[in-house]
Design an enzyme around this catalytic site. Structure first.
Site, PDB file in Angstrom:
ATOM      1  N   GLU A 170     104.749  30.671 -60.353  1.00 50.50           N
ATOM      2  CA  GLU A 170     105.833  31.651 -60.462  1.00 50.50           C
ATOM      3  C   GLU A 170     106.113  32.042 -61.916  1.00 50.50           C
ATOM      4  OE1 GLU A 170     106.978  33.797 -57.755  1.00 50.50           O
ATOM      5  OE2 GLU A 170     106.641  31.792 -56.945  1.00 50.50           O
ATOM      6  N   GLU A 185     109.403  39.349 -55.318  1.00 49.11           N
ATOM      7  CA  GLU A 185     109.985  39.442 -56.653  1.00 49.11           C
ATOM      8  C   GLU A 185     110.606  38.101 -57.003  1.00 49.11           C
ATOM      9  OE1 GLU A 185     113.563  41.810 -56.848  1.00 49.11           O
ATOM     10  OE2 GLU A 185     113.669  41.975 -54.670  1.00 49.11           O
TER      11      GLU A 185
END
Lengths: 223, 223
Positions: B68, B117
């Site tokens: 991430e 996102e």
DNA sequence: TGACAAAGTAGTAAAATGCTACTATTATAA
DNA sequence: TTATAATAGTAGCATTTTACTACTTTGTCA
């Protein structure tokens, strides 16, 4: 977590190990069992069970305790999850360790169905020597011992090792055993004052002056 | 644990969820992602991955962070293992939650490969309202928030949210954010004195008087 | 009845915390 | 060049907690 992954369906066995602590003969003790099968057949270990598909880890811990002692409703808290890849020589197993605290007088135990024997072991003595223990159970016990000492200072965890009613000298001994150091009587009593209340009873039976019996106040009743 | 059982081969999926905390704009913030698939498609969630068969839980947490944010080597500690039977609507999944702490300036992030996102969310604001979060992630966040506040008092955990070098006013702000209360400057400095040492540098650039830069002392060098 | 030994209390010095107010330093504006 | 704003950093005292010693109280048992 429930994120997708390259191995989304990879699954493994999950177990629960229980560290059942009590105080006996002025020592912190832990319930150990002798394993009755491979691996580590005949070696001392923590009691434990596989988590069933329809069972929470906590419920599994309760079941492990029930199987070994017959007890239910005792204080339980999750310690840590151990997941070294090789902690079980046969296959990948992840284990969630739980600490259970029980006053000695509530505790009875016998060998479980699939266990050779069960006994109480002096924790600090055990951590000194290097007797063999199954799997990574020595590391688990060390982790628990440290956690226990730490939590005495900022929680009421020690009270779970005392009975419903207790004397202040006894309570102080429990604190001292967990902390591993002597405490000052006068200060200890001041600090406990807000947490406890007299039951009205006394504990006679010993020689010399009897001591008053107290109980833990409910959180809400504290000043 | 590695005890035998009536369901000795019962196995389940085990995942890791990561709570990546940082401080930004005077607030404690947490990295959330928007899920890109069912269940909870499109819903905010903690980043997480399935643990691979040859991977420790901690390594899985590092992988989740790397995917991430691209970061490696950041501070990680295990929080708790969540195992409610119905926490995933599809099937039985047990998840080990890890807390990661990183100074804001080290942190970059984009949507992961399988994530729509990623963004930083104000933790305390999030816990106030009742926006939907995937799975039991709200409970996990609540648990982490409490743990974090608790551990500030008796560990050096807060320093992981500051950079290598920091000023005392900044450090105090971090402590205050985690604790949720104002601290007295003079006392705070006395308490920190034994843990930190001057770097020799100053932080100018702001208006008004610049402050000295400190670093955390090694454990062994403390008085 | 008195001695023993633990239960329980008093009290004081030192250290930590709560809290207020001060001095020191720099950037900027005048 | 100087005044000012605003934060950095320090002094200091009241209150509370902790370290530590010594006392008084209360029961059992000889």
């Amino acid at each position: 977590m429930e994120n997708q992954d390259l191995f989304p369906s990879a699954s493994m066995s999950v177990t629960v190990d229980v560290l059942l602590f009590t105080i006996e003969d002025g020592k912190l003790k832990l319930l150990l069992i002798r394993r009755g099968e491979e691996p580590f057949d005949g070696v001392p270990a923590l009691p434990g069970v596989f988590i069933r598909p329809d069972e929470t880890p906590e419920a599994a811990a309760e079941r492990a305790i029930r199987e070994e002692t017959g007890l239910t409703g005792i204080y339980l808290e999750q310690l840590y999850t151990f997941g070294a890849v090789d902690r079980d020589p046969r296959r990948r197993i992840i284990s969630i360790a739980y600490m259970a605290l029980v006053p000695r007088e509530r505790l009875t135990f016998t060998a479980g169905v699939r266990t050779r024997e069960a006994w109480l072991e002096d924790v600090d003595a055990l951590l000194q020597d290097d007797r063999p223990l199954a799997f990574d159970h020595r590391e688990i016990i060390r982790t628990a011992r440290i956690r226990l000492a730490g939590k005495v200072e900022y929680t009421d965890i020690a009270f779970h090792l005392a009975g419903e009613k207790f004397t202040l000298p006894d309570l102080q001994r429990i604190f001292e055993i967990l902390l591993g150091e002597k405490l000052y009587k006068a200060n200890f009593r001041k600090k406990m004052a807000e947490k406890i209340e007299e039951t009205g009873g006394m504990l006679s039976g010993g020689p010399y002056r009897p001591s008053k019996l107290y109980r833990l106040k409910k959180e809400k009743d504290r000043s």
